[in-house]
Design an enzyme around this catalytic site. Structure first.
Site, PDB file in Angstrom:
ATOM      1  N   PHE A 138     -51.319 -33.749  51.713  1.00 41.01           N
ATOM      2  CA  PHE A 138     -50.557 -33.481  50.488  1.00 41.01           C
ATOM      3  C   PHE A 138     -51.066 -34.403  49.388  1.00 41.01           C
ATOM      4  O   PHE A 138     -51.030 -35.619  49.521  1.00 41.01           O
ATOM      5  CB  PHE A 138     -49.051 -33.700  50.684  1.00 41.01           C
ATOM      6  CG  PHE A 138     -48.274 -33.299  49.457  1.00 41.01           C
ATOM      7  CD1 PHE A 138     -47.945 -31.970  49.230  1.00 41.01           C
ATOM      8  CD2 PHE A 138     -47.923 -34.239  48.497  1.00 41.01           C
ATOM      9  CE1 PHE A 138     -47.273 -31.581  48.084  1.00 41.01           C
ATOM     10  CE2 PHE A 138     -47.249 -33.857  47.341  1.00 41.01           C
ATOM     11  CZ  PHE A 138     -46.924 -32.536  47.140  1.00 41.01           C
ATOM     12  N   ASP A 223     -56.031 -41.377  49.329  1.00 38.89           N
ATOM     13  CA  ASP A 223     -54.787 -41.120  48.597  1.00 38.89           C
ATOM     14  C   ASP A 223     -53.724 -42.026  49.214  1.00 38.89           C
ATOM     15  O   ASP A 223     -53.208 -41.745  50.300  1.00 38.89           O
ATOM     16  CB  ASP A 223     -54.414 -39.644  48.729  1.00 38.89           C
ATOM     17  CG  ASP A 223     -53.074 -39.315  48.061  1.00 38.89           C
ATOM     18  OD1 ASP A 223     -52.311 -40.259  47.763  1.00 38.89           O
ATOM     19  OD2 ASP A 223     -52.794 -38.121  47.862  1.00 38.89           O
ATOM     20  N   LYS A 252     -45.773 -43.331  43.436  1.00 37.90           N
ATOM     21  CA  LYS A 252     -44.508 -43.591  44.131  1.00 37.90           C
ATOM     22  C   LYS A 252     -44.002 -45.027  43.887  1.00 37.90           C
ATOM     23  O   LYS A 252     -43.392 -45.281  42.869  1.00 37.90           O
ATOM     24  CB  LYS A 252     -44.621 -43.243  45.617  1.00 37.90           C
ATOM     25  CG  LYS A 252     -44.727 -41.717  45.823  1.00 37.90           C
ATOM     26  CD  LYS A 252     -44.143 -41.225  47.125  1.00 37.90           C
ATOM     27  CE  LYS A 252     -43.930 -39.723  47.087  1.00 37.90           C
ATOM     28  NZ  LYS A 252     -45.132 -38.941  47.422  1.00 37.90           N
TER      29      LYS A 252
HETATM   30  C1  LIG Z   1     -45.925 -37.774  46.702  1.00 38.02           C
HETATM   31  C2  LIG Z   1     -47.392 -37.696  46.936  1.00 38.02           C
HETATM   32  C3  LIG Z   1     -48.264 -37.186  45.953  1.00 38.02           C
HETATM   33  C4  LIG Z   1     -47.773 -36.583  44.659  1.00 38.02           C
HETATM   34  O1  LIG Z   1     -47.153 -37.523  43.844  1.00 38.02           O
HETATM   35  P1  LIG Z   1     -46.350 -37.017  42.525  1.00 38.02           P
HETATM   36  O2  LIG Z   1     -45.967 -38.306  41.871  1.00 38.02           O
HETATM   37  O3  LIG Z   1     -45.200 -36.201  42.991  1.00 38.02           O
HETATM   38  O4  LIG Z   1     -47.306 -36.228  41.720  1.00 38.02           O
HETATM   39  C5  LIG Z   1     -49.614 -37.230  46.213  1.00 38.02           C
HETATM   40  N1  LIG Z   1     -50.104 -37.737  47.366  1.00 38.02           N
HETATM   41  C6  LIG Z   1     -49.298 -38.218  48.324  1.00 38.02           C
HETATM   42  C7  LIG Z   1     -49.892 -38.795  49.569  1.00 38.02           C
HETATM   43  C8  LIG Z   1     -47.908 -38.209  48.149  1.00 38.02           C
HETATM   44  O5  LIG Z   1     -47.117 -38.673  49.114  1.00 38.02           O
END
Ligand SMILES: *Cc1c(COP(=O)(O)O)cnc(C)c1O
Length: 398
Positions: A138, A223, A252
């Site tokens: 994700f 990420d 986050k």
């Molecule tokens: C939550 C998340 C995202 C997206 O972050 P947003 O601030 O909602 O755009 C991307 N990568 C990972 C691993 C996440 O947990």
């Protein structure tokens, strides 16, 4: 003064005026403190998922609140056509705690990943442009990050997507190697998959990706939107596995519960982003930067990385014990304060039953109860919450 609305009245406002693109619990929250939140009716909830992973320091952490209040009175926002000390200090603090790169700031995880995707393409020599990502990943909801997200359910109805992404099964090094061709520019991965069910990388997998990247001249992008900033009991998830990426994305928890995002890149790679090539109007604004710096200081002053590892061990003990007495628990995966309890059944009913008993948890990937609790959780709160969760799960077995 007008009286505050009841939850029911607030819900009516949403039905009338807010686009219904989220599933929401039928509760309006009004206040938060540490690991507790309160609803309009005065009910208190113990929050094992504060701010969807953003609340790593709990709700309204005092040092962050104070830093933000001070900054709001001095300077709220100036564009990135100027220098501000606070953005520079934030970049330095992140760089010094990671691999010594330079930072680009934005406001969310998906934006941080878009920046990484653009940097990969700008840095790569043509014909290279493709990025390998992983099933179950994700990376966010804007079209580049969404295409990187190898989960068909998020792609439905949105095609055509962005060209240049190819998907490998998570944990399968041979499959990754087979996908590499003359057009491949990078491998992009969450060191621990979050949304995909708190999946830990098999032993040697991330090191193997590093090796493949080095052999083939590819960039390795991590990420760390969910794993970063102390979540795993280390500053960044890559430090758990001792495998260093070339580019890392954060969001986050990076800004102490305020909206914030960042991309860190090795200096020689960062040099490929030159004036005019990328921007974010609010990126690195003084308030987000002051909050981010205050969060880092709070973690260090209160020794919270170590505390996160301790809490993670306590959670592991509790849920491993539960697994032994309850066959519904299939697997327990813990990395500091990133916790997944895989059930043999769908998890939605567990989440609802916990909420009715005053405990907030999340379910991801259908059957994985996910906890992203705060580093400031007390032992007592941990055990109270675990008792509720254990009772709820056991009651579903019969
Ligand atoms: C939550 C998340 C995202 C997206 O972050 P947003 O601030 O909602 O755009 C991307 N990568 C990972 C691993 C996440 O947990």
């Amino acid at each position: 003064m007008t009286r505050p609305l009841s939850s029911q009245e607030t819900i009516q406002l949403f039905q009338d005026y807010v686009i219904p693109n989220y599933n929401r619990f039928p509760v309006a929250l009004v206040r938060g403190e540490d690991s507790y939140v309160w609803d309009s009716e005065g009910n208190r909830y113990l929050d094992f998922f504060p701010g969807w992973g953003c609340g790593l320091l709990g709700h309204c952490p005092a040092p962050v609140v104070e830093a933000v209040r001070r900054q709001l009175g001095e300077l709220i926002h100036v564009p990135n056509t100027w220098y501000t000390e606070v953005q520079g200090q934030w970049a330095k603090a992140l760089s010094q705690r990671s691999f010594g790169g330079q930072a680009f700031f934005c406001n969310s995880g998906t934006e941080a990943n878009e920046a990484a995707i653009k940097l990969v393409r700008l840095h790569a020599q043509r014909p290279r442009y493709k990025i390998i990502t992983f099933e179950g990943s994700f990376h966010g909801r804007t079209l580049g990050s969404l295409t990187a997200t190898a989960q068909p359910k998020y792609h439905e109805g949105l095609g055509p997507l962005v060209a240049g992404f190819v998907y490998a099964p998570y944990g399968d090094l041979d499959a990754v190697e087979k996908l590499i061709d003359a057009e491949t520019a990078a491998i992009m991965i969450e060191p621990i998959q979050g949304e995909g069910g708190v999946r830990l990388p098999p032993a040697g997998f991330l090191a193997g990706l590093r090796q493949l990247a080095d052999q083939h001249g590819l960039l390795l992008v991590f990420d760390e939107v969910q794993t970063g900033c102390g979540r795993t009991g280390h500053w960044f998830g890559y430090q758990v596995f001792d495998v260093t990426p070339d580019i890392m994305t954060l969001a986050k928890a990076v800004s102490g519960s305020l909206a914030g995002g960042a991309m860190l890149a090795r200096r020689d790679i960062a040099a490929s982003l030159r004036p005019g090539m990328h921007a974010a109007t609010f990126g690195g604004n003084p308030v987000a930067a002051a909050a981010g710096l205050a969060a880092i200081r709070m973690i260090e002053e209160q020794n919270l990385l170590e505390r996160a590892r301790q809490l993670g061990d306590l959670f592991r003990e509790r849920f491993v014990a539960l697994k032994q007495e309850c066959e519904l628990v299939r697997d327990v995966r813990v990395a500091g304060l990133m916790i997944g309890i895989e059930l043999a059944i769908e998890g939605a009913a567990t989440v609802r039953a916990c909420m009715e008993r005053g405990l907030l948890v999340n379910c991801t990937h259908g059957n994985v109860i996910r906890l992203l609790p705060a580093m400031t959780l007390s032992d007592e709160q941990l055990h109270q919450g675990c008792d509720i969760l254990a009772e709820v799960i056991k009651s579903q077995a019969v």
